[in-house]
Design a protein around this motif. Structure first.
Motif, PDB file in Angstrom:
ATOM      1  N   GLU A 109       0.827  -1.216   0.000  1.00  0.00           N
ATOM      2  CA  GLU A 109       0.000   0.000   0.000  1.00  0.00           C
ATOM      3  C   GLU A 109       0.859   1.263   0.000  1.00  0.00           C
ATOM      4  O   GLU A 109       0.472   2.283  -0.583  1.00  0.00           O
ATOM      5  N   THR A 112       3.015   1.372  -3.435  1.00  0.00           N
ATOM      6  CA  THR A 112       2.190   1.796  -4.569  1.00  0.00           C
ATOM      7  C   THR A 112       2.293   3.285  -4.809  1.00  0.00           C
ATOM      8  O   THR A 112       2.450   3.736  -5.955  1.00  0.00           O
ATOM      9  N   VAL A 113       2.227   4.075  -3.755  1.00  0.00           N
ATOM     10  CA  VAL A 113       2.320   5.537  -3.901  1.00  0.00           C
ATOM     11  C   VAL A 113       3.705   5.929  -4.405  1.00  0.00           C
ATOM     12  O   VAL A 113       3.846   6.829  -5.234  1.00  0.00           O
ATOM     13  N   PHE A 116       3.772   5.089  -8.076  1.00  0.00           N
ATOM     14  CA  PHE A 116       2.987   6.089  -8.807  1.00  0.00           C
ATOM     15  C   PHE A 116       3.769   7.391  -8.980  1.00  0.00           C
ATOM     16  O   PHE A 116       3.700   8.035 -10.026  1.00  0.00           O
ATOM     17  N   ALA A 158      -2.306  11.619  -8.289  1.00  0.00           N
ATOM     18  CA  ALA A 158      -2.203  10.168  -8.136  1.00  0.00           C
ATOM     19  C   ALA A 158      -2.329   9.765  -6.668  1.00  0.00           C
ATOM     20  O   ALA A 158      -3.047   8.812  -6.333  1.00  0.00           O
ATOM     21  N   CYS A 161      -5.977  10.374  -5.472  1.00  0.00           N
ATOM     22  CA  CYS A 161      -6.887   9.336  -5.982  1.00  0.00           C
ATOM     23  C   CYS A 161      -6.703   8.027  -5.220  1.00  0.00           C
ATOM     24  O   CYS A 161      -7.672   7.275  -5.016  1.00  0.00           O
ATOM     25  N   TYR A 162      -5.489   7.766  -4.775  1.00  0.00           N
ATOM     26  CA  TYR A 162      -5.211   6.518  -4.061  1.00  0.00           C
ATOM     27  C   TYR A 162      -5.570   6.613  -2.585  1.00  0.00           C
ATOM     28  O   TYR A 162      -6.175   5.696  -2.020  1.00  0.00           O
ATOM     29  N   SER A 163      -5.205   7.736  -1.946  1.00  0.00           N
ATOM     30  CA  SER A 163      -5.361   7.854  -0.490  1.00  0.00           C
ATOM     31  C   SER A 163      -6.629   8.592  -0.056  1.00  0.00           C
ATOM     32  O   SER A 163      -7.146   8.356   1.035  1.00  0.00           O
ATOM     33  N   SER A 169      -1.454  14.050   0.323  1.00  0.00           N
ATOM     34  CA  SER A 169      -1.166  14.117  -1.119  1.00  0.00           C
ATOM     35  C   SER A 169      -0.369  15.365  -1.455  1.00  0.00           C
ATOM     36  O   SER A 169       0.519  15.334  -2.316  1.00  0.00           O
TER      37      SER A 169
END
Length: 208
Positions: A109, A112-113, A116, A158, A161-163, A169
Motif C-alpha cells: 500500500e 504503490t504511492v 505512482f 495520483a 486518488c489513491y489515499s 497528497s
C-alpha cells in the motif's frame, strides 16, 4: 536560404527529441500498472521483474559489443537519449530496480504511492519539460520549472486518488517535486519510489 535550412534542422532535431522522450516516458508511465499486478501475483511479478532487468542487462552488453538483439536493441536505440549514445542505457534497469526495492522494502500500500510518483511524476516532468519548458532551474541539469510543476500536480493527483487525503497528497507531491528536481540522472528511478513510499508510510503513521 542557409538560415532556413538551419532552422529546419533545429526543428527536426527538437521533434525527434520530443518523440524519443514520449516513447521513453510512455514505457515509464505504464509501470503504474505494476502495483495492481503485484497485488494479485506478488512473487511471480517480482521474479519476472528480476528476470527482465537481468535479460535487458545482458542484451545491452551484447549490443555494446555489436551483437544486435531483435526488437530489444531496436527499442533501446529508439528510446536512447543523446547522452546515452554508445553507452549502456541504464534507465530501464534503474526503473525496474526502483520498483523492486520499493515493493520489497515496503508494504504494498505504501510502495504503490512511491511507484505512482515514479511513473506519473517523473514521466510527466520529462514530457512537459521537453514540450513547453522554457525556464530552467539553476543547478538542475536542464530541468525546467514547467516540468517540476507537472511532477507536483501528477503526483498530487495520483496520491489523492489513491489515499483520498488532501494534506498527505500535497506533502507527497511537494516531496516528489523536490527529489525529481535534484540532478540525480537515472538514480532518481531508484530514489523516488523508495523515498516517497517511506514518506507516505510515515505520514500515514502520524495520522495526518
Amino acid at each position: 536560404m542557409q538560415n532556413n535550412i538551419l532552422e529546419g534542422i533545429v526543428v527536426n532535431q527538437r521533434k525527434n527529441s520530443i518523440l524519443k522522450e514520449l516513447f521513453r516516458k510512455t514505457i515509464h508511465i505504464c509501470s503504474a500498472f505494476v502495483p495492481l499486478l503485484l497485488h494479485y501475483f506478488y512473487w511471480p511479478v517480482m521474479i519476472l521483474l528480476v528476470l527482465a532487468a537481468a535479460g535487458y542487462t545482458l542484451c545491452e552488453f551484447l549490443r555494446l559489443h555489436n551483437y544486435s538483439i531483435p526488437l530489444i536493441s531496436k527499442i533501446t536505440e529508439i528510446a536512447a537519449r543523446k547522452r546515452d549514445e554508445n553507452k549502456f542505457v541504464l534507465g530501464p534497469v534503474t526503473l525496474v530496480l526502483g520498483i523492486l526495492l520499493a515493493a520489497f522494502l515496503l508494504p504494498l500500500e505504501y510502495a504503490t504511492v512511491g511507484i505512482f510518483a515514479l511513473s506519473f511524476g517523473d514521466g510527466c516532468a520529462s514530457l512537459v519539460g521537453k514540450i513547453i519548458g522554457k525556464i530552467t532551474i539553476p543547478g538542475a541539469r536542464g530541468k525546467t520549472v514547467a516540468g517540476s510543476l507537472a511532477c507536483f500536480f501528477a503526483v498530487f493527483l495520483a496520491a489523492f486518488c489513491y489515499s483520498g487525503n488532501c494534506l498527505i497528497s500535497l506533502i507527497i507531491g511537494v516531496s516528489a517535486m523536490v527529489i525529481e528536481v535534484l540532478p540525480l540522472a537515472d538514480a532518481d528511478n531508484l530514489i523516488i519510489p523508495i523515498s516517497i513510499g517511506f514518506i507516505y508510510k510515515l505520514l500515514c503513521g502520524l495520522n495526518f
